[in-house]
Design an enzyme around this catalytic site. Structure first.
Site, PDB file in Angstrom:
ATOM      1  N   ALA A 144       0.745  -1.120   0.089  1.00  0.00           N
ATOM      2  CA  ALA A 144       0.094  -0.175   0.140  1.00  0.00           C
ATOM      3  C   ALA A 144       0.870   1.073  -0.067  1.00  0.00           C
ATOM      4  O   ALA A 144       0.458   2.379  -0.216  1.00  0.00           O
ATOM      5  CB  ALA A 144      -0.860  -0.016   1.293  1.00  0.00           C
ATOM      6  N   CYS A 145       2.114   1.202  -0.006  1.00  0.00           N
ATOM      7  CA  CYS A 145       3.003   2.219   0.167  1.00  0.00           C
ATOM      8  C   CYS A 145       3.584   2.797  -0.781  1.00  0.00           C
ATOM      9  O   CYS A 145       3.930   1.847  -1.673  1.00  0.00           O
ATOM     10  CB  CYS A 145       4.075   1.896   1.366  1.00  0.00           C
ATOM     11  SG  CYS A 145       5.429   3.306   1.618  1.00  0.00           S
TER      12      CYS A 145
END
Length: 274
Positions: free
Chosen positions: A110-111
């Site tokens: 998700a980063c």
């Protein structure tokens, strides 16, 4: 290439208290260690497939490379059992990543912009001036993009668990569609594909994403010179601010014939809004 999907047994509970065991298809999530000249740079969680595109797009977004000419070679490391470590050789004269960029921790799927030291650095790092892009797009072209993106999501059809990003021309024709467990990985794969084809800057192109339009996806589109970013869901406030600053067109809630144009409405061929 590693496995993209795996089969796992599940207990399926249904209406009326029914229960049964059955296999379910899951999208694979595995770590990919990125090295530059043999030196570990970062680890990202991704769905295997198009790893070279992913790494090229990641390095471009981080400002390490600007084009295909900056890459001398990419190869999987022979000292690992699985194809989960990829080493990059930069072309002569291309500066290696700064030591401050090296990350000894795992980047989650998700980063997206963990390698940057500040938000302001992202705002000012603009290799291409997208505000000057003269492309014009019809609402009909935009409205067709979600279905065209969905048509390219072959692994999603089997798992329901992947994000997608697609690069389209101004007429809505797909150039590349990529899937991944991470939204930012899917975009890196698309941008990396274009970079390895020698395409950037991606003037006159549209980036379509299957989820929301976050700040990091807007930054990646801006860095690649893409003037239009469209998403099926909402943008964040910071994404809108960055798109406005950069002169990008940002479209959200693109569903059917309806959409919200948050910035750069001059690129959309519509009558003057009431």
């Amino acid at each position: 290439m590693g496995r993209i999907t795996v089969r796992k047994p599940v207990l399926r509970l249904g209406a009326g208290g029914t229960a049964g065991r059955r296999p379910d298809t899951l999208a694979v999530e595995e770590p990919l260690e990125i090295r530059v000249a043999g030196k570990p740079l970062t680890i990202t969680m991704r769905t295997p497939g198009h790893d070279f595109d992913l790494v090229a797009g990641f390095l471009a977004a981080e400002g390490v490379i600007r084009g295909a000419a900056d890459l001398a070679a990419m190869r999987y490391c022979a000292d690992t059992r699985e194809q989960n470590t990829l080493d990059v050789v930069l072309a002569p004269g291309v500066a290696p990543p700064d030591d401050a960029m090296t990350r000894a921790f795992t980047t989650t799927s998700a980063c997206g912009v963990c390698g940057k030291s500040s938000i302001e650095a992202l705002r000012t790092d603009r290799p291409y001036e997208v505000s000057a892009d003269p492309v014009r797009i019809t609402p009909e072209v935009l409205a067709a993009l979600p279905d065209r993106l969905r048509a390219g999501q072959r692994v999603f059809d089997r798992t329901g668990g992947l994000h997608a990003a697609g690069l389209f021309d101004a007429g809505g024709e797909p150039l590349a569609v990529r899937e991944d467990v991470g939204r930012h990985n899917a975009v890196d794969k698309v941008v990396g594909w274009a970079l390895r084809q020698g395409l950037p800057p991606l003037a006159g192109k549209i980036l379509m994403v299957s989820g929301r339009a976050s700040f990091e996806l807007t930054q990646k589109a801006m860095t690649a010179g893409i003037p239009v970013l469209a998403a099926v869901s909402a943008p964040s406030s910071l994404a809108v601010e960055l798109a406005e600053d950069a002169g990008m067109t940002l479209v959200g809630f693109l569903r059917g014939d309806t959409m919200n144009v948050y910035t750069g409405a001059e690129r959309i061929r519509v009558p003057h809004p009431r």
